[in-house]
Design a protein around this motif. Structure first.
Motif, PDB file in Angstrom:
ATOM      1  N   ALA A   1       0.827  -1.209   0.000  1.00 24.09           N
ATOM      2  CA  ALA A   1       0.000   0.000   0.000  1.00 24.09           C
ATOM      3  C   ALA A   1       0.858   1.255   0.000  1.00 24.09           C
ATOM      4  O   ALA A   1       0.510   2.256  -0.644  1.00 24.09           O
ATOM      5  N   LEU A   2       1.974   1.238   0.702  1.00 23.02           N
ATOM      6  CA  LEU A   2       2.854   2.402   0.719  1.00 23.02           C
ATOM      7  C   LEU A   2       3.388   2.700  -0.677  1.00 23.02           C
ATOM      8  O   LEU A   2       3.455   3.861  -1.098  1.00 23.02           O
ATOM      9  N   ILE A   3       3.781   1.673  -1.417  1.00 25.23           N
ATOM     10  CA  ILE A   3       4.262   1.865  -2.783  1.00 25.23           C
ATOM     11  C   ILE A   3       3.150   2.441  -3.648  1.00 25.23           C
ATOM     12  O   ILE A   3       3.359   3.392  -4.429  1.00 25.23           O
ATOM     13  N   VAL A   4       1.939   1.862  -3.523  1.00 28.30           N
ATOM     14  CA  VAL A   4       0.809   2.321  -4.334  1.00 28.30           C
ATOM     15  C   VAL A   4       0.488   3.785  -4.034  1.00 28.30           C
ATOM     16  O   VAL A   4       0.321   4.604  -4.949  1.00 28.30           O
ATOM     17  N   ILE A   5       0.402   4.116  -2.770  1.00 31.84           N
ATOM     18  CA  ILE A   5       0.093   5.503  -2.380  1.00 31.84           C
ATOM     19  C   ILE A   5       1.202   6.450  -2.813  1.00 31.84           C
ATOM     20  O   ILE A   5       0.954   7.601  -3.189  1.00 31.84           O
TER      21      ILE A   5
END
Length: 274
Positions: free
Chosen positions: A143-147
């Motif tokens: 999720a951190l990469i996506v955000i």
């Protein structure tokens, strides 16, 4: 007399000029490392290439007694799995939202302010929130990469859509195409190669977010290993891991270039002419 701006190196010359900075950095490192090791044979700040190679080979070939795996390959596969999952999800969202906001003015007016605000939020600042919401498992890291990179991809593709000549859209509508057909047959084919280019630019940020997440909460991964051994000042492990990450990032970049040039040769022909 030729001007400097008109001098173009040959293929061999490009390799030579490109490798020269790396050779100079290697020589500088060897000189500094030898000097420090002469002064203190136990110095850990600048280990020799031999000690780094030995440590790297040990991590790659010797089974960890506690876990029963090969640390280097376990860390590499874990990190690549997280990175590729995050980048693929981001690319899919970026292409979909970028296509819709770039082609539909009403949707662009509604979503553009939100996308702009989201792109200004430092992803690292919300990492604790992700760990609270999703736990310390794989989901939070992905999720951190996506955000972190999705807003960049959306804005880049949206701007690319807006830069397309209006004549293309007018001609398509004159031929009786619907809005959906304009999106899928006019905009989508031209935004797809741009998506690969934007993804290449976002890979560096994706690696940064991945390493940061693994450093804080992980049981494997390249970032986990680097921050695990830092307490022992094990530069003979840290530096090879950094070089390994750099090599993996370079290979992924070259892979995207190869896919783009083979799948969309017309796009790169236009780039060379511009």
């Amino acid at each position: 007399m030729k001007r400097l701006i008109n001098l173009t190196p040959s293929r061999g010359g490009r390799w030579l000029l490109g490798g020269l900075p790396f050779a100079l950095l290697a020589i500088l490192y060897i000189v500094q490392s030898n000097q420090r090791l002469l002064d203190n044979s136990n110095d850990r700040l600048l280990p020799s290439f031999a000690s780094m190679g030995e440590s790297f080979a040990k991590l790659a070939t010797e089974v960890n007694v506690r876990t029963g795996d090969l640390p280097l390959w376990t860390d590499t596969f874990a990190s690549l799995e997280r990175l590729l999952a995050g980048v693929l999800i981001s690319a899919l969202i970026g292409l979909t939202v970028g296509l819709l906001t770039g082609g539909l003015p009403l949707l662009r007016a509604k979503l553009s302010p939100l996308i702009t605000v989201l792109s200004l939020i430092p992803p690292m600042a919300i990492l604790p929130i992700l760990f609270i919401a999703f736990g310390t498992g794989e989901l939070a890291k992905i999720a951190l990469i996506v955000i972190g990179i999705t807003p960049f991809l959306i804005r880049d593709l949206q701007n690319q859509a807006l830069r397309l000549p209006d004549e293309q859209l007018i001609k398509a509508q004159t031929l009786g195409t619907s809005s959906w057909q304009v999106l899928t047959r006019v905009l989508l084919p031209q935004l797809t190669p741009r998506l690969l280019s934007a993804t290449r630019l976002a890979l560096g940020s994706a690696w940064l977010f991945l390493i940061a997440a693994e450093a804080i909460a992980a049981q494997d991964g390249l970032g986990y290993r680097i921050f695990l051994v830092r307490r022992y000042l094990a530069m003979d492990v840290i530096l090879p891991y950094v070089a390994w990450i750099t090599l993996l990032a370079f290979l992924l970049d070259r892979l995207l270039v190869t896919i783009s040039t083979r799948a969309f040769p017309w796009y790169h022909a236009e780039e060379s002419q511009s």
